[in-house]
Design a protein around this motif. Structure first.
Motif, PDB file in Angstrom:
ATOM      1  N   ALA A   1      16.096   8.501  -9.889  1.00 15.65           N
ATOM      2  CA  ALA A   1      16.803   8.080 -10.927  1.00 15.65           C
ATOM      3  C   ALA A   1      17.879   6.983 -10.552  1.00 15.65           C
ATOM      4  CB  ALA A   1      17.252   8.968 -11.862  1.00 15.65           C
ATOM      5  N   GLY A   2      18.838   7.805  -9.310  1.00 18.78           N
ATOM      6  CA  GLY A   2      19.632   6.830  -8.882  1.00 18.78           C
ATOM      7  C   GLY A   2      19.336   5.606  -8.138  1.00 18.78           C
ATOM      8  N   ALA A   3      18.393   6.075  -7.291  1.00 22.00           N
ATOM      9  CA  ALA A   3      17.647   4.813  -6.511  1.00 22.00           C
ATOM     10  C   ALA A   3      17.219   3.628  -7.418  1.00 22.00           C
ATOM     11  CB  ALA A   3      16.537   5.362  -5.435  1.00 22.00           C
ATOM     12  N   ALA A   4      16.628   3.935  -8.355  1.00 18.16           N
ATOM     13  CA  ALA A   4      16.120   3.050  -9.169  1.00 18.16           C
ATOM     14  C   ALA A   4      17.097   1.779  -9.680  1.00 18.16           C
ATOM     15  CB  ALA A   4      15.357   3.368 -10.612  1.00 18.16           C
ATOM     16  N   VAL A   5      18.556   2.590 -10.005  1.00 14.20           N
ATOM     17  CA  VAL A   5      19.829   1.828 -10.378  1.00 14.20           C
ATOM     18  C   VAL A   5      20.123   0.972  -9.266  1.00 14.20           C
ATOM     19  CG1 VAL A   5      21.965   2.057 -11.276  1.00 14.20           C
ATOM     20  CG2 VAL A   5      20.170   3.282 -12.159  1.00 14.20           C
ATOM     21  N   ALA A   6      20.622   1.608  -7.887  1.00 12.70           N
ATOM     22  CA  ALA A   6      21.008   1.334  -6.762  1.00 12.70           C
ATOM     23  C   ALA A   6      20.274  -0.085  -6.165  1.00 12.70           C
ATOM     24  CB  ALA A   6      21.306   2.086  -5.797  1.00 12.70           C
ATOM     25  N   ARG A   7      18.772   0.237  -6.166  1.00 20.57           N
ATOM     26  CA  ARG A   7      17.936  -0.446  -5.626  1.00 20.57           C
ATOM     27  C   ARG A   7      18.125  -0.162  -4.079  1.00 20.57           C
ATOM     28  NH1 ARG A   7      14.877  -3.599  -8.851  1.00 20.57           N
ATOM     29  NH2 ARG A   7      15.917  -3.922 -11.076  1.00 20.57           N
TER      30      ARG A   7
ATOM     31  N   ALA B   1      17.378   2.720  -0.892  1.00 25.45           N
ATOM     32  CA  ALA B   1      16.960   3.986  -0.646  1.00 25.45           C
ATOM     33  C   ALA B   1      18.189   5.028  -0.359  1.00 25.45           C
ATOM     34  CB  ALA B   1      16.454   4.063   0.834  1.00 25.45           C
ATOM     35  N   TYR B   2      17.810   6.429  -0.661  1.00 20.39           N
ATOM     36  CA  TYR B   2      18.612   7.351  -0.665  1.00 20.39           C
ATOM     37  C   TYR B   2      18.680   8.269   0.635  1.00 20.39           C
ATOM     38  CZ  TYR B   2      14.880  10.167  -2.685  1.00 20.39           C
ATOM     39  OH  TYR B   2      13.676  10.560  -3.269  1.00 20.39           O
ATOM     40  N   SER B   3      19.231   9.339   0.740  1.00 20.19           N
ATOM     41  CA  SER B   3      19.268  10.309   1.909  1.00 20.19           C
ATOM     42  C   SER B   3      19.520  11.516   0.973  1.00 20.19           C
ATOM     43  CB  SER B   3      20.320   9.908   2.861  1.00 20.19           C
ATOM     44  OG  SER B   3      20.181  11.083   3.823  1.00 20.19           O
ATOM     45  N   LEU B   4      18.330  12.608   1.307  1.00 24.39           N
ATOM     46  CA  LEU B   4      18.628  13.863   0.662  1.00 24.39           C
ATOM     47  C   LEU B   4      18.449  15.050   1.849  1.00 24.39           C
ATOM     48  CD1 LEU B   4      18.652  15.661  -1.998  1.00 24.39           C
ATOM     49  CD2 LEU B   4      16.373  15.485  -2.087  1.00 24.39           C
TER      50      LEU B   4
ATOM     51  N   GLN C   1      23.477   8.392  -1.895  1.00 25.56           N
ATOM     52  CA  GLN C   1      22.852   6.994  -2.580  1.00 25.56           C
ATOM     53  C   GLN C   1      23.804   5.746  -2.095  1.00 25.56           C
ATOM     54  OE1 GLN C   1      19.906   6.182  -4.463  1.00 25.56           O
ATOM     55  NE2 GLN C   1      20.784   4.347  -3.405  1.00 25.56           N
ATOM     56  N   PRO C   2      23.522   4.941  -1.136  1.00 26.25           N
ATOM     57  CA  PRO C   2      24.503   3.760  -1.110  1.00 26.25           C
ATOM     58  C   PRO C   2      24.102   2.646  -2.021  1.00 26.25           C
ATOM     59  CG  PRO C   2      22.443   3.717   0.318  1.00 26.25           C
ATOM     60  CD  PRO C   2      22.489   5.170  -0.163  1.00 26.25           C
TER      61      PRO C   2
ATOM     62  N   LEU D   1      22.692   2.362   5.106  1.00 25.42           N
ATOM     63  CA  LEU D   1      23.051   3.831   5.310  1.00 25.42           C
ATOM     64  C   LEU D   1      23.851   3.777   6.601  1.00 25.42           C
ATOM     65  CD1 LEU D   1      19.852   5.282   4.229  1.00 25.42           C
ATOM     66  CD2 LEU D   1      21.853   5.788   3.251  1.00 25.42           C
ATOM     67  N   GLY D   2      24.918   4.585   6.753  1.00 25.78           N
ATOM     68  CA  GLY D   2      25.687   4.619   8.143  1.00 25.78           C
ATOM     69  C   GLY D   2      25.264   5.671   8.960  1.00 25.78           C
TER      70      GLY D   2
END
Length: 434
Positions: free
Chosen positions: A355-361, A363-366, A422-423, A428-429
């Protein structure tokens, strides 16, 4: 009167006399990474420094803590930043100035900062050879904001803002440590005719089976909480679906709740006279409200990084009996939503992340907390024994710091928490892209 779990949780946790609004605060009832060790705040400060670099050291760097409790995390971060600004030294994950002998730390990876940037050093800020200026320190640029419904604590430094809603236009870092697990949600049970809501009496905690779930909740369950892993007999008669009683379902399902209060032990047993919470062999905690809450938080970021730290599970390993539980005064108790205790459930981390990635457009890290903290320089390693001979007091301090980090990275406890990063508008650093 029986009501939906979502409504009962909202009232019990966030009503006028709710658990998180009234009283002394959650720290008196359960233990989080924030309370366990200052090394947690120090590691987050290193992450904040990376985001600051990715943003080009803006004139204002926001650090927003959602679900701030009584401001413990921001208070710790404020102290670390103020110390760094006062002495112009880097701060390691032990919470002390970085010196030789990095007990509890691992060597930084190539491309990652060894330390935070000393504030006293001069840097060229112009193409003119003679133009030398001092970049404002992090302490001068950072703006701390706590988001919480409880009244502002009296002891909180005035530099820390206190608001009841997530501000818009965040340029920096949004932190959510054990916030999502307390976002109210509905609970469902799988019956012969499909998923039905579980209703609860907020005074006694007694549960009954309600109506079929809404189309939106059914869509979420179909996507994120499959029934093919249900144990035999899960499609039971709805009148018999809530017959098994067990106050320790969270631990039996294989998910350690890891929330004892500071200085206490976790005892997952019901007490005499306390109603036990029944559950079926196949329950689900509908995480759609958590998805919406996280997506809304990410949407408040203009540029920066959102970080959620919580205990949770993934689609392929959902607990068939759910994880709903309560905490009060350092003990795990049945989840009775009467406002006297914490009511919490593990987070469907992959659903929230999507859900967060759809807003941020972006990629996330988990990753697990253990992996996240190691990437930020904390591993809980013992200091070299040789240090005991040359600096006995230093050895004792280093050993204590390493022990604190070891608690944070223990995979059977706090180290098993998830870090969702979520950047928004930045890459992503080094400490995130793992």
């Amino acid at each position: 009167m029986a009501m939906l779990w979502r409504d009962a949780m909202s009232q019990a946790l966030y009503g006028p006399d709710g658990f998180f609004v009234a009283g002394t605060g959650p720290a008196d009832h359960f233990r989080t990474s924030v309370h366990a060790s200052p090394a947690f705040a120090s590691a987050l400060l290193r992450l904040i420094a990376e985001v600051d670099t990715a943003l080009g050291h803006p004139s204002r760097l926001d650090v927003v803590d959602v679900g701030a409790g009584r401001g413990e995390l921001l208070h710790a971060l404020h102290g670390l930043v103020a110390f760094e600004g006062a002495v112009g030294l880097a701060v390691g994950v032990s919470g002390e100035p970085t010196r030789s002998g990095r007990s509890g730390l691992i060597p930084p990876r190539a491309g990652s900062p060894e330390t935070l940037t000393p504030t006293a050093s001069a840097r060229r800020l112009s193409d003119e050879p003679s133009a030398v200026a001092v970049r404002p320190s992090l302490a001068e640029r950072v703006r701390f904001t706590a988001v919480e419904l409880a009244p502002r604590p009296e002891h909180l430094p005035e530099e820390i803002g206190w608001v009841s809603e997530i501000p818009a236009g965040i340029n920096g870092v949004l932190l959510a440590t054990e916030w999502l697990d307390n976002v109210p949600l509905d609970v469902a049970v799988h019956t012969t005719d499909g998923w039905r809501y579980v209703l609860v009496d907020p005074e006694s905690g007694a549960e009954t089976v309600g109506e079929l779930v809404s189309p939106a909740d059914l869509d979420w369950l179909t996507e994120w909480w499959p029934t093919d892993s249900a144990s035999p007999g899960a499609d039971s008669d709805p009148d018999l679906a809530l017959t098994r009683t067990d106050a320790t379902s969270a631990s039996e399902s294989g998910f350690r709740a890891a929330r004892p209060a500071q200085g206490s032990s976790l005892t997952a047993r019901s007490r005499p006279g306390c109603p036990e919470t029944p559950h079926s062999d196949h329950r689900a905690e509908i995480g759609r409200t958590r998805d919406e809450a996280w997506a809304g938080a990410v949407g408040r970021i203009e540029r920066g990084l959102a970080v959620a730290v919580d205990y949770g599970h993934l689609r392929e390993s959902r607990p068939v009996d759910g994880t709903l539980t309560g905490y009060r005064a350092g003990r795990q108790v049945p989840p009775v939503p009467d406002g006297s205790s914490d009511v919490t459930a593990h987070v469907a981390m992959d659903s929230v992340a999507s859900a967060g990635a759809a807003v941020a457009r972006c990629a996330y890290s988990l990753v697990s907390q253990r992996e996240a903290l190691r990437a930020l320089g904390a591993d809980g390693g013992r200091p070299p024994l040789s240090l005991a001979g040359t600096d006995p007091a230093g050895y004792v301090r280093a050993l204590a710091a390493a022990s604190a980090v070891a608690e944070l990275t223990d995979p059977a406890g706090l180290g098993g928490h998830w870090w969702l990063r979520q950047p928004v508008g930045i890459p992503l650093g080094p400490a995130v892209a793992r």
